[in-house]
Design an enzyme around this catalytic site. Sequence first.
Site, PDB file in Angstrom:
ATOM      1  N   ASP A  12     -34.685  39.965   2.711  1.00  0.00           N
ATOM      2  CA  ASP A  12     -35.695  38.928   2.881  1.00  0.00           C
ATOM      3  C   ASP A  12     -36.199  38.990   4.320  1.00  0.00           C
ATOM      4  O   ASP A  12     -35.423  38.859   5.259  1.00  0.00           O
ATOM      5  CB  ASP A  12     -35.053  37.562   2.584  1.00  0.00           C
ATOM      6  CG  ASP A  12     -36.066  36.437   2.601  1.00  0.00           C
ATOM      7  OD1 ASP A  12     -37.280  36.716   2.610  1.00  0.00           O
ATOM      8  OD2 ASP A  12     -35.636  35.267   2.586  1.00  0.00           O
ATOM      9  N   ASP A 107     -42.333  39.515   0.554  1.00  0.00           N
ATOM     10  CA  ASP A 107     -41.378  39.720   1.640  1.00  0.00           C
ATOM     11  C   ASP A 107     -39.918  39.726   1.214  1.00  0.00           C
ATOM     12  O   ASP A 107     -39.038  39.658   2.065  1.00  0.00           O
ATOM     13  CB  ASP A 107     -41.595  38.671   2.735  1.00  0.00           C
ATOM     14  CG  ASP A 107     -40.991  37.339   2.380  1.00  0.00           C
ATOM     15  OD1 ASP A 107     -41.157  36.911   1.225  1.00  0.00           O
ATOM     16  OD2 ASP A 107     -40.343  36.744   3.249  1.00  0.00           O
ATOM     17  N   GLU A 108     -39.641  39.810  -0.065  1.00  0.00           N
ATOM     18  CA  GLU A 108     -38.236  39.936  -0.452  1.00  0.00           C
ATOM     19  C   GLU A 108     -38.079  40.766  -1.708  1.00  0.00           C
ATOM     20  O   GLU A 108     -38.976  40.825  -2.538  1.00  0.00           O
ATOM     21  CB  GLU A 108     -37.566  38.569  -0.620  1.00  0.00           C
ATOM     22  CG  GLU A 108     -38.214  37.669  -1.622  1.00  0.00           C
ATOM     23  CD  GLU A 108     -37.451  36.351  -1.782  1.00  0.00           C
ATOM     24  OE1 GLU A 108     -36.245  36.376  -2.083  1.00  0.00           O
ATOM     25  OE2 GLU A 108     -38.093  35.301  -1.624  1.00  0.00           O
TER      26      GLU A 108
HETATM   27 MG   LIG Z   1     -38.758  35.552   3.852  1.00  0.00          MG
END
Ligand SMILES: [Mg+2]
Length: 363
Positions: A12, A107-108
Site C-alpha cells: 500500500d 495504490d495498493e
Molecule cells: Mg495507500
Amino acid sequence: MDEPIRKIIHIDMDAFYASVEQRDNPSLRGKPVIVGGAPNSRGVVATCSYEARAYGIHSAMPSSAAYKRCPHAVFIKPDMEKYKRVSRQVMAIFRSCTDLVEPLSLDEAYLDVTNNKWGMTYATEIAKEIKRRIASELQLTASAGVSYNKFLAKVGSGYRKPNGLVVIPPSRAQQFIDRLPIGKFFGVGEVTEKKFLSLGIETGRQLRELSREELVQICGKKGLTLYENARGIDRRPVVPNRPRKSVGKETTLASDLYAIEDMLSVIESLCEKVSRTLTANDRAAQTITLKVKFSDFQQITRSMTVEEPIQEAEAMYAIARELMDKVQFEGRPVRLLGVYASKLRHIDELTKDAPQVVQLTLF
Ligand SMILES: [Mg+2]
C-alpha cells in the site's frame, strides 16, 4: 488435504496522491498537503500528507472541515491522469516479480509470490526489494504486509505506516490476531465495530470465543469470514485482474439536474447508445455500471452483475433504475451521468448457455 503455505504480500503506497504531489513539487515537502475538493466546496479529502494527518485530517473528511482544522494547509485538485501514470509504474514493479498481482485501487495490491520471477525464497526479502525499487525508481514510499494469506498481509501493511514492513509468519499469526483490535478485522466497519464493542468484544482473542452461530447473529454472513479470520484462515486466492473491455457512454449535462425523473430520461438515452454499440459489436454484457458525478465533482459508481448477459436497452435501463435507487443524492445537484457495460461476451459464446440472448439479436 494439506495445502502448501502461500507467500502473500500486500503493498500500500503511503499517502499516495499527496506523496506524488510532494515529490513533484519540492515546495510542498514538509507541509500539510490535502488532495481533494477545495476548502470552500462541498468536496472531500481524497488523500492528505502525513503532515496534514497530524492535524486530525483524514480521507473522506469534508474539505471544509479539513480547512477548519488546518487553515494553512495546501489544497490541491486531484490530477488523476498523473496518479494513474505513477500507478502503472508501481504495478509494473510488482509484475516484474509475479503475474499474480491483484490491484485493489491505484495504490495498493496483493501479490502472490509463492513462485516468483525473481527466484527469491523469502517473501520478506521480496517485500524489501519492492520497497527499495519504489523508493529508488519512483522516489515514493510504500508499506508492506507479508504473510500466508490476504487478510493477514493487508492487516500487516496497515500496521506500521508509513514506510512499514510487517511480517506475520504462521508461527506468530495467532498471537498477532489475538491482540488485534476488533475494528481491524476484514469487513468490520464502524457500525459492526460498535456492535462488537457494545458486547464487550474488543480483540481477536475475544472474537475467537464466539461460535459461528453467534457471529452470524451479530453481523450476518460476514460472521463466517470473521470466524475463520480469527483463526488465521483466509483461503481467498490472489486473482489478477484481466484487462476488461467495456462499453460506456457518459454525458456532462448542460445544466445541473436535481430531479430523479430528469436524470432517468438521460440514463435511458445513454442505455440506448450503449445497447447500439454492443449490438454493433456482437457483444452482450453481464455488468452494468452507473456513474454519477455531483456538481461538487464528487463521483460515485454503482454496479450490478447479472447472470444472463444482456444487450438490449430496456434490460439495461431496468438495471440502471435499480442502481439509481442505491445512490444517496441528499439533494445534491448532478452534473454528469454515465452508463457502462462490462464483463462482455461475444454473442457466439452464448449460444450454448444462454440461447435467449442470441434470439434477441434476431429481431
Ligand atoms: Mg495507500
